[in-house]
Design a protein around this motif. Sequence first.
Motif, PDB file in Angstrom:
ATOM      1  N   MET A   1       0.843  -1.168   0.000  1.00 48.30           N
ATOM      2  CA  MET A   1       0.000   0.000   0.000  1.00 48.30           C
ATOM      3  C   MET A   1       0.892   1.236   0.000  1.00 48.30           C
ATOM      4  O   MET A   1       1.808   1.331   0.808  1.00 48.30           O
ATOM      5  CB  MET A   1      -0.901  -0.009   1.241  1.00 48.30           C
ATOM      6  N   PRO A   2       0.626   2.185  -0.873  1.00 45.71           N
ATOM      7  CA  PRO A   2       1.451   3.395  -0.925  1.00 45.71           C
ATOM      8  C   PRO A   2       1.215   4.282   0.290  1.00 45.71           C
ATOM      9  O   PRO A   2       0.194   4.178   0.968  1.00 45.71           O
ATOM     10  CB  PRO A   2       0.982   4.082  -2.210  1.00 45.71           C
ATOM     11  N   ASP A   3       2.168   5.148   0.562  1.00 48.79           N
ATOM     12  CA  ASP A   3       2.027   6.092   1.658  1.00 48.79           C
ATOM     13  C   ASP A   3       0.970   7.122   1.272  1.00 48.79           C
ATOM     14  O   ASP A   3       1.133   7.842   0.281  1.00 48.79           O
ATOM     15  CB  ASP A   3       3.368   6.774   1.939  1.00 48.79           C
ATOM     16  N   LEU A   4      -0.112   7.194   2.027  1.00 47.75           N
ATOM     17  CA  LEU A   4      -1.236   8.056   1.659  1.00 47.75           C
ATOM     18  C   LEU A   4      -0.925   9.531   1.866  1.00 47.75           C
ATOM     19  O   LEU A   4      -1.600  10.386   1.302  1.00 47.75           O
ATOM     20  CB  LEU A   4      -2.473   7.661   2.464  1.00 47.75           C
ATOM     21  N   GLY A   5       0.084   9.839   2.637  1.00 46.47           N
ATOM     22  CA  GLY A   5       0.448  11.226   2.874  1.00 46.47           C
ATOM     23  C   GLY A   5       1.097  11.905   1.682  1.00 46.47           C
ATOM     24  O   GLY A   5       1.145  13.129   1.609  1.00 46.47           O
ATOM     25  N   GLU A   6       1.570  11.124   0.723  1.00 48.56           N
ATOM     26  CA  GLU A   6       2.259  11.724  -0.422  1.00 48.56           C
ATOM     27  C   GLU A   6       1.293  12.161  -1.522  1.00 48.56           C
ATOM     28  O   GLU A   6       1.697  12.837  -2.453  1.00 48.56           O
ATOM     29  CB  GLU A   6       3.288  10.759  -0.988  1.00 48.56           C
ATOM     30  N   PHE A   7       0.017  11.802  -1.428  1.00 45.96           N
ATOM     31  CA  PHE A   7      -0.968  12.203  -2.432  1.00 45.96           C
ATOM     32  C   PHE A   7      -1.544  13.577  -2.104  1.00 45.96           C
ATOM     33  O   PHE A   7      -1.741  13.912  -0.939  1.00 45.96           O
ATOM     34  CB  PHE A   7      -2.132  11.210  -2.498  1.00 45.96           C
ATOM     35  N   THR A   8      -1.851  14.341  -3.156  1.00 47.11           N
ATOM     36  CA  THR A   8      -2.589  15.590  -2.947  1.00 47.11           C
ATOM     37  C   THR A   8      -4.046  15.227  -2.692  1.00 47.11           C
ATOM     38  O   THR A   8      -4.468  14.084  -2.903  1.00 47.11           O
ATOM     39  CB  THR A   8      -2.484  16.506  -4.177  1.00 47.11           C
ATOM     40  N   ASP A   9      -4.835  16.208  -2.270  1.00 43.33           N
ATOM     41  CA  ASP A   9      -6.243  15.951  -1.988  1.00 43.33           C
ATOM     42  C   ASP A   9      -6.986  15.497  -3.239  1.00 43.33           C
ATOM     43  O   ASP A   9      -7.794  14.570  -3.184  1.00 43.33           O
ATOM     44  CB  ASP A   9      -6.915  17.201  -1.416  1.00 43.33           C
ATOM     45  N   ASP A  10      -6.706  16.130  -4.369  1.00 42.12           N
ATOM     46  CA  ASP A  10      -7.385  15.757  -5.606  1.00 42.12           C
ATOM     47  C   ASP A  10      -7.033  14.341  -6.038  1.00 42.12           C
ATOM     48  O   ASP A  10      -7.902  13.580  -6.479  1.00 42.12           O
ATOM     49  CB  ASP A  10      -7.042  16.740  -6.725  1.00 42.12           C
ATOM     50  N   GLU A  11      -5.768  13.974  -5.920  1.00 41.91           N
ATOM     51  CA  GLU A  11      -5.355  12.611  -6.263  1.00 41.91           C
ATOM     52  C   GLU A  11      -6.015  11.600  -5.332  1.00 41.91           C
ATOM     53  O   GLU A  11      -6.445  10.532  -5.770  1.00 41.91           O
ATOM     54  CB  GLU A  11      -3.840  12.473  -6.160  1.00 41.91           C
ATOM     55  N   LEU A  12      -6.099  11.957  -4.068  1.00 38.07           N
ATOM     56  CA  LEU A  12      -6.703  11.069  -3.091  1.00 38.07           C
ATOM     57  C   LEU A  12      -8.182  10.852  -3.397  1.00 38.07           C
ATOM     58  O   LEU A  12      -8.679   9.725  -3.367  1.00 38.07           O
ATOM     59  CB  LEU A  12      -6.523  11.651  -1.690  1.00 38.07           C
ATOM     60  N   PHE A  13      -8.907  11.924  -3.737  1.00 42.16           N
ATOM     61  CA  PHE A  13     -10.317  11.805  -4.087  1.00 42.16           C
ATOM     62  C   PHE A  13     -10.507  10.930  -5.326  1.00 42.16           C
ATOM     63  O   PHE A  13     -11.381  10.066  -5.352  1.00 42.16           O
ATOM     64  CB  PHE A  13     -10.941  13.185  -4.345  1.00 42.16           C
ATOM     65  N   SER A  14      -9.694  11.146  -6.343  1.00 38.33           N
ATOM     66  CA  SER A  14      -9.860  10.377  -7.582  1.00 38.33           C
ATOM     67  C   SER A  14      -9.518   8.903  -7.365  1.00 38.33           C
ATOM     68  O   SER A  14     -10.203   8.016  -7.879  1.00 38.33           O
ATOM     69  CB  SER A  14      -9.026  10.974  -8.709  1.00 38.33           C
ATOM     70  N   ARG A  15      -8.467   8.634  -6.602  1.00 35.60           N
ATOM     71  CA  ARG A  15      -8.108   7.234  -6.336  1.00 35.60           C
ATOM     72  C   ARG A  15      -9.165   6.543  -5.477  1.00 35.60           C
ATOM     73  O   ARG A  15      -9.499   5.383  -5.707  1.00 35.60           O
ATOM     74  CB  ARG A  15      -6.754   7.147  -5.659  1.00 35.60           C
ATOM     75  N   ALA A  16      -9.707   7.255  -4.487  1.00 35.71           N
ATOM     76  CA  ALA A  16     -10.760   6.670  -3.650  1.00 35.71           C
ATOM     77  C   ALA A  16     -11.994   6.361  -4.483  1.00 35.71           C
ATOM     78  O   ALA A  16     -12.614   5.303  -4.324  1.00 35.71           O
ATOM     79  CB  ALA A  16     -11.118   7.620  -2.511  1.00 35.71           C
ATOM     80  N   HIS A  17     -12.331   7.257  -5.386  1.00 29.69           N
ATOM     81  CA  HIS A  17     -13.475   7.041  -6.260  1.00 29.69           C
ATOM     82  C   HIS A  17     -13.250   5.815  -7.155  1.00 29.69           C
ATOM     83  O   HIS A  17     -14.140   4.975  -7.320  1.00 29.69           O
ATOM     84  CB  HIS A  17     -13.714   8.294  -7.109  1.00 29.69           C
ATOM     85  N   GLU A  18     -12.061   5.710  -7.706  1.00 32.24           N
ATOM     86  CA  GLU A  18     -11.722   4.579  -8.577  1.00 32.24           C
ATOM     87  C   GLU A  18     -11.778   3.252  -7.812  1.00 32.24           C
ATOM     88  O   GLU A  18     -12.376   2.275  -8.281  1.00 32.24           O
ATOM     89  CB  GLU A  18     -10.324   4.780  -9.158  1.00 32.24           C
TER      90      GLU A  18
END
Length: 72
Positions: free
Chosen positions: A1-18
């Motif tokens: 699992m990648p480190d979730l702190g390195e994602f921006t908010d937009d990347e985090l939202f898009s990955r969570a949606h996916e």
Amino acid sequence: MPDLGEFTDDELFSRAHEWRRRALYGDKDARGMAHALEAEIRRRVRNPKTAFSALDTRPLAARSAQPWWRFW
């Protein structure tokens, strides 16, 4: 699992949606990742209503509030 702190908010939202979409289509391994991403979003945003509306995968027509009863 990648480190979730390195994602921006937009990347985090898009990955969570996916990942949530994959989980809804039956990918058994996607549920855990989707949950971890959504938990990180809730931790960052601190407003569950905003986080849930951003992760809602239903079409816009299904999101509108409709009464549970029918008027004659």
